[in-house]
Scaffold this motif. Structure first.
Motif, short mmCIF file in Angstrom:
data_model
loop_
_atom_site.label_atom_id
_atom_site.label_comp_id
_atom_site.label_asym_id
_atom_site.label_seq_id
_atom_site.Cartn_x
_atom_site.Cartn_y
_atom_site.Cartn_z
N GLY A 27 0.33 -1.08 0.17
CA GLY A 27 -0.22 0.25 0.11
C GLY A 27 0.76 1.27 0.18
O GLY A 27 1.67 1.18 0.77
N ARG A 51 -5.03 4.89 -3.52
CA ARG A 51 -6.22 4.41 -4.40
C ARG A 51 -6.24 4.16 -5.24
O ARG A 51 -6.90 4.82 -6.43
CB ARG A 51 -8.05 4.29 -4.35
N ALA A 54 -9.38 4.67 -8.32
CA ALA A 54 -9.30 5.95 -8.33
C ALA A 54 -8.98 6.50 -9.47
O ALA A 54 -10.02 7.74 -9.86
CB ALA A 54 -9.93 6.56 -6.87
N SER A 61 -12.96 6.06 -10.67
CA SER A 61 -13.63 5.90 -9.59
C SER A 61 -14.03 7.17 -8.98
O SER A 61 -13.78 7.90 -9.01
CB SER A 61 -12.92 4.53 -9.01
N GLU A 63 -15.17 6.79 -6.08
CA GLU A 63 -14.23 7.22 -4.57
C GLU A 63 -13.40 7.65 -4.26
O GLU A 63 -12.80 8.29 -5.28
CB GLU A 63 -14.45 5.34 -4.60
N PRO A 65 -10.06 8.68 -3.41
CA PRO A 65 -8.54 8.16 -4.06
C PRO A 65 -7.63 8.20 -3.07
O PRO A 65 -6.28 7.89 -3.20
CB PRO A 65 -8.14 9.41 -5.52
N TYR A 66 -7.80 8.14 -1.65
CA TYR A 66 -7.31 7.87 -0.73
C TYR A 66 -7.54 7.79 0.18
O TYR A 66 -9.08 7.42 0.81
CB TYR A 66 -6.55 9.28 -0.33
N LEU A 67 -7.28 6.27 0.89
CA LEU A 67 -7.68 6.54 2.51
C LEU A 67 -7.08 6.49 3.79
O LEU A 67 -5.16 5.91 3.53
CB LEU A 67 -7.73 4.80 2.47
N THR A 87 -5.46 -2.58 7.33
CA THR A 87 -5.53 -2.18 5.90
C THR A 87 -4.99 -3.53 5.49
O THR A 87 -4.27 -4.81 6.12
CB THR A 87 -4.78 -1.12 5.14
N ARG A 89 -3.29 -3.66 2.18
CA ARG A 89 -1.78 -4.07 2.04
C ARG A 89 -1.00 -3.86 3.11
O ARG A 89 -1.64 -2.56 3.91
CB ARG A 89 -1.79 -2.74 1.28
#
Length: 390
Positions: A27, A51, A54, A61, A63, A65-67, A87, A89
């Motif tokens: 990740g 992500r 995204a 996408s 959504e 683009p990051y978490l 997570t 990853r």
């Protein structure tokens, strides 16, 4: 026999990497924020995972683009490793863009925070270091402002890369060099969240500077003060900017000078171990980029005199801002952020070795003079300001 050796050589050349990480297993972390957990006193580390899907140009996408993943631990390394528990990853920090530290953590000292990042080489030395002022560091990573880039880490990296004179920038490697070296203290960038009148009604701003002394945050410099800091240190950021002055051609109008080049030198003068002074020499080259006043120079001499007037106003500004920031560094922060001690160490090493243990105290009262020179060789207007036909 010859064929056998050729086969062996090719087998050795075609072997893979034993410690490689597959892209589908890692990740990418683009930014890190460090706060303090108010309940446990542990470090709270927030990692911004990307992500990639995204941001795909083929099938983008909607959504985010990051978490954002927040974890806590007694050390930064412990907290980072805990992100693997929540997570899918394994966190990969080699492509990290920025490290944001809360004001609370910075006042306690950054070495415990940055040690594991440099020691483990998971975060590279060129990463930008910023201090979050007045807000939690993790809040900076989740501002839904109208940026061109949808990823906050990319936006923050661009703010630092494109910074001009009203801001400070610093990477991890330079912070370590200044903190562990002699005769200078570091100044880092400052991130704040400001309100706007349009949706989403807030944005992240890079402005001013954060002053450190012996690894601890001492306080902040505003935009005028940090510009004075750049005049003295002639950093890369100092080489670009825009300065506006009241125009001598028309009352209420302004002329803007674009800064093209800045060079500065700090020269120590030693009469004795207790009689040390410094001269700050600053050279700036610029050009007139905008003139609000309208009119026409009748003679070339008028044009030249006008440029000299602008140069004098520019010199006055430089000297005022240098005096402003030096006095604040001496009286309020008691921190040599300019490298006076470093210059003394370079030119008079035998004197420095005798005064270095008391330099912090000596710096607060050391006298200095400022000599500035400004050249504006061209206004890009041959005849002078534009004047509409009557």
């Amino acid at each position: 026999m010859k064929k056998r050796w050729i086969i062996i050589i090719f087998v050795l050349l075609l072997t893979g990497c034993w410690d490689r990480n597959e892209l589908t297993e890692i990740g990418m972390v683009a930014a890190i924020a460090v706060d303090k957990d108010s309940k446990t006193g542990e470090f709270e580390v927030t990692s911004q995972f990307l992500r990639p899907a995204a941001e795909s140009t083929l099938t983008p996408s909607p959504e985010r683009p990051y978490l954002l993943v927040s974890t806590t631990g007694n050390t930064i390394f412990e907290a980072q490793r805990k992100s693997n528990q929540s997570t899918d990853r394994h966190g990969f920090f080699a492509h990290n863009k920025v490290v944001i530290i809360s004001e609370e953590v910075a006042r306690e000292g950054l070495m415990p925070v940055l040690d594991s990042m440099i020691r483990g080489k998971e975060v590279r030395g060129h990463v930008w270091l910023c201090i979050a002022r007045g807000v939690k560091a993790k809040e900076v990573l989740d501002i839904k402002s109208d940026n061109i880039s949808r990823i906050p880490a990319i936006y923050l990296e661009s703010l630092n890369s494109n910074a001009e004179q009203g801001t400070a920038t610093l990477n991890l490697l330079t912070y370590f060099k200044d903190t562990l070296g002699q005769g200078i203290n570091p100044v880092a960038g400052v991130l704040t969240i400001e309100k706007t009148e349009t949706e989403p009604f807030e944005r992240v701003r890079l402005s001013g500077g954060a002053v450190f002394h012996e690894d601890r945050l001492k306080g902040f410099l505003n935009e005028k003060e940090i510009r004075g800091y750049h005049w003295i240190t002639s950093t890369e950021v100092a080489q670009t900017g825009a300065l506006s002055f009241p125009s001598e051609l028309e009352k209420g109008k302004f002329v803007t000078v674009e800064v093209r080049e800045v060079q500065s030198t700090i020269k120590p003068e030693v009469k004795s171990e207790t009689d040390i002074s410094f001269t700050i020499e600053v050279y700036q080259e610029g050009r007139i980029a905008a003139e609000q006043a309208i009119g026409q120079f009748e003679e070339r001499k008028q044009h030249v005199n006008y440029l000299h007037q602008v140069e004098e106003e520019n010199k006055k500004l430089i000297e005022e801002e240098i005096d402003l920031v030096v006095k604040k560094a001496q009286k309020e922060f008691e921190a040599d952020i300019f490298g006076f001690g470093r210059a003394l160490h370079k030119d008079y090493p035998h004197v420095w070795n005798k005064v270095k243990d008391n330099w912090d105290e000596m710096f607060t009262t050391v006298p200095y003079t400022v000599k500035s020179e400004v050249e504006i060789p061209s206004s890009l207007l041959i005849q002078g300001p534009f004047q509409p036909e009557s």
